[in-house]
Design a protein around this motif. Structure first.
Motif, PDB file in Angstrom:
ATOM      1  N   ARG A  41       0.825  -1.201   0.000  1.00  0.00           N
ATOM      2  CA  ARG A  41       0.000   0.000   0.000  1.00  0.00           C
ATOM      3  C   ARG A  41       0.862   1.255   0.000  1.00  0.00           C
ATOM      4  O   ARG A  41       2.019   1.225   0.431  1.00  0.00           O
ATOM      5  N   ARG A  42       0.248   2.331  -0.443  1.00  0.00           N
ATOM      6  CA  ARG A  42       0.933   3.605  -0.390  1.00  0.00           C
ATOM      7  C   ARG A  42       1.024   4.075   1.051  1.00  0.00           C
ATOM      8  O   ARG A  42       0.083   3.921   1.841  1.00  0.00           O
ATOM      9  N   HIS A  56       5.508   3.198  -1.502  1.00  0.00           N
ATOM     10  CA  HIS A  56       4.681   2.037  -1.182  1.00  0.00           C
ATOM     11  C   HIS A  56       5.453   1.109  -0.254  1.00  0.00           C
ATOM     12  O   HIS A  56       6.682   0.978  -0.373  1.00  0.00           O
ATOM     13  N   ALA A  91       6.173  -4.259  -3.301  1.00  0.00           N
ATOM     14  CA  ALA A  91       6.020  -2.818  -3.112  1.00  0.00           C
ATOM     15  C   ALA A  91       6.430  -2.060  -4.374  1.00  0.00           C
ATOM     16  O   ALA A  91       5.804  -1.055  -4.740  1.00  0.00           O
ATOM     17  N   GLY A  95       4.016   0.359  -6.579  1.00  0.00           N
ATOM     18  CA  GLY A  95       4.369   1.739  -6.871  1.00  0.00           C
ATOM     19  C   GLY A  95       4.311   2.051  -8.353  1.00  0.00           C
ATOM     20  O   GLY A  95       3.801   3.101  -8.754  1.00  0.00           O
ATOM     21  N   ALA A 293       9.940   2.515  -2.867  1.00  0.00           N
ATOM     22  CA  ALA A 293       9.347   1.315  -2.281  1.00  0.00           C
ATOM     23  C   ALA A 293      10.194   0.847  -1.115  1.00  0.00           C
ATOM     24  O   ALA A 293      11.429   0.928  -1.164  1.00  0.00           O
TER      25      ALA A 293
END
Length: 307
Positions: A41-42, A56, A91, A95, A293
């Motif tokens: 997730r961000r 992310h 991640a 992103g 990330a």
């Protein structure tokens, strides 16, 4: 000799899970699920430092995930780089998926397919690298690049960032102090700017707390390609003469596993390695960081929709 043999044994037959301590496994199934069981997730720290790209994270920096990252970083549990790299790869993919379309395109097409994603790790300090015997972020980045390639996603590590000066230990600093501590601390190695023009750039690290390290890394990457002057007033590669104290002088295996950045190192009379410059070579235009990330971020940074 006994210590060396124990280290080798731990790589082949790990003593315990890096997350919870269950014996005879690198990372147990439950801890793997915590690390990579949910979609990346961000994340966004508060306050958000200037220049921080979209970030992310695969997991929250707590409990089993925190224990695994510390075991890899501080206790030399090197086999954990594999599962941590898998999490970082997720991640990175998240992103790139969420980045604007022009940013995802990054570099021009290359013969035979699209340009590889360039994973640029945030470097550890020279003293920390020597004490640990490795650079955790770089090792995890290499594992992540391998995981991305196994999934048919072109990626490679571009370890072009160096520390241009010593910085204080950040563990006891608040967000403002970390920004001040890191301001202008990083730069791209001579010749590294050309490498950064070979594909979309994604900054990577193991953990994000305040975001100061990633923001400084982004500034350094943009500055190396002739980007605009930042609030910190630092642009462009630093003079070659200052590279005698660069972080990576052939000290770790990670430096041998990456693309050469246009320079070579030579050992002179027992003194620290000296860089022989092969040309700084700015790229044609500004290199833009697509995103960043990390394996984990502080739990509160996941709440990006708060006011």
């Amino acid at each position: 000799m006994r210590g060396w043999w124990q280290d080798l044994t731990d790589l082949v037959l790990p003593g315990e899970c890096g997350g919870c301590g269950v014996p005879r496994t690198v990372l147990c199934a439950r801890c793997r699920a915590v690390l990579g069981g949910s979609a990346a997730r961000r994340v966004r720290p508060v306050p958000e430092p200037p220049g921080l790209p979209m970030v992310h994270a695969a997991a929250r920096y707590a409990d089993e995930v925190r224990a695994a990252l510390l075991a890899h970083k501080e206790r030399g549990a090197l086999a954990l780089a594999g599962p941590l790299g898998v999490a970082l790869a997720e991640a990175v993919r998240a992103g790139l998926r969420d980045a604007p379309a022009p940013a995802r395109a990054g570099a021009a097409r290359v013969p035979g397919g699209r340009a590889p994603v360039l994973l640029v790790p945030v470097p550890s300090g020279r003293r920390a690298v020597r004490a640990r015997g490795h650079d955790p972020a770089r090792r995890i980045a290499l594992a992540a690049a391998g995981e991305l390639r196994r999934r048919g996603f072109p990626a490679r590590v571009a370890g072009v960032l160096r520390q241009r000066r010593a910085v204080a230990d950040q563990s006891g600093l608040n967000s403002r102090q970390r920004l001040d501590n890191l301001a202008g601390a990083l730069a791209v190695a001579p010749g590294g700017a050309r490498l950064l023009s070979g594909g979309p750039v994604v900054l990577v690290d193991d953990v994000m707390t305040t975001g100061a390290s990633l923001a400084e890394a982004a500034r350094a990457v943009r500055a190396a390609s002739g980007g605009p002057r930042t609030a910190f007033g630092v642009t462009g590669p630093i003079p070659n003469a200052s590279w005698s104290s660069a972080v990576y002088a052939g000290e770790t295996w990670e430096s041998r596993e990456e693309q050469n950045v246009g320079s070579r190192w030579e050992r002179t009379g027992g003194r620290p390695a000296r860089q022989v410059n092969a040309g700084a070579g700015d790229v044609g235009g500004v290199v833009e960081v697509v995103c960043a990330a990390v394996v984990a971020a502080t739990p509160d940074s996941f709440e990006i929709n708060r006011n």
